[in-house]
Design a protein around this motif. Structure first.
Motif: not given
Length: 239
Positions: A192, A206, A208, A211, A239
């Motif tokens: 993250h 995020s 990863i 996605n 990603g």
């Protein structure tokens, strides 16, 4: 690594301004050679403090270097439970250092007498990156997935990883009041990173492995405060 830090500091003007860039080591193992984001502004005795992680397997520690009027002075080593990784300094004279292998964050007090470990706060599994949002809260990004999180059992059930949100203590706070846990949040599977907006207040994290992006309401007056209000699926390979 202390020598590296000293050489770098000596090559920089006394007016130190860092943007939080990070020098990554060749092993790519979540450890930082020199975390420039660990520089606390000149608030105590006109000194700045630089923290350098050391990967000593028998006695992990952070080295503390003071920068004052062009001079760089080694202050002390702060011994920790396990090797420190990413760290974040605050203007309240505290440093938050993630201990990836111990599933906790170390909270360190800075005073005129030097640096001292104040407390540990449990995080989710494998805390790697750490951030401070515009309101001053500390966010640790926990990369562990299902079955390994001893704090966030709900995240295990969902098969995802987590984010831990911490309240920074006031300047000069006693060790017990240096920082406090606010909440653990389940997000997608890590690794993250995070970014924050102010109008409206949101945290974007995020995920990863998944996605995707988890969008968290970060507005204290909202009924959805510190909850995931949306997930953006970006497609394979994003990603």
């Amino acid at each position: 690594s202390i020598l590296i830090a000293l050489l770098i500091l000596q090559s920089i003007s006394c007016s130190l301004t860092f943007t939080g860039s990070e020098k990554k080591n060749t092993n790519n193992n979540n450890q930082t050679i020199l975390g420039l984001a660990g520089l606390i502004p000149k608030t105590i005795s006109n000194s700045s403090y630089l923290f350098v992680p050391n990967l000593d397997t028998t006695m992990p520690y952070l080295s503390v270097i003071a920068h004052n009027s062009g001079a760089n002075t080694f202050i002390s080593n702060v011994v920790l439970d396990s090797n420190p990784g990413d760290s974040k300094a605050t203007t309240n004279d505290h440093i938050f250092a993630n201990l990836t292998n111990s599933n906790k964050v170390a909270v360190i007090n800075i005073a005129t007498s030097g640096a001292k470990l104040a407390k540990y706060i449990d995080t989710g599994s494998r805390p790697v990156h750490v951030y401070q949002d515009p309101d001053g809260k500390i966010w640790t990004m926990n990369d562990g997935n299902a079955g390994v999180d001893n704090v966030n059992y709900a995240c295990n059930t969902l098969g995802v990883s987590s984010v831990t949100v911490i309240q920074d203590g006031v300047k000069g706070a006693a060790d017990a009041d240096t920082a406090s846990l606010i909440k653990h949040l389940c997000v997608g599977k890590g690794h993250h990173k995070a970014i924050f907006t102010t109008s409206p207040k949101r945290a974007f994290v995020s995920n990863i492995t998944d996605n995707s992006i988890s969008i968290i309401d970060n507005e204290p007056t909202s009924s959805n405060y510190l909850t995931v209000i949306s997930t953006l699926n970006l497609g394979t390979g994003a990603g």
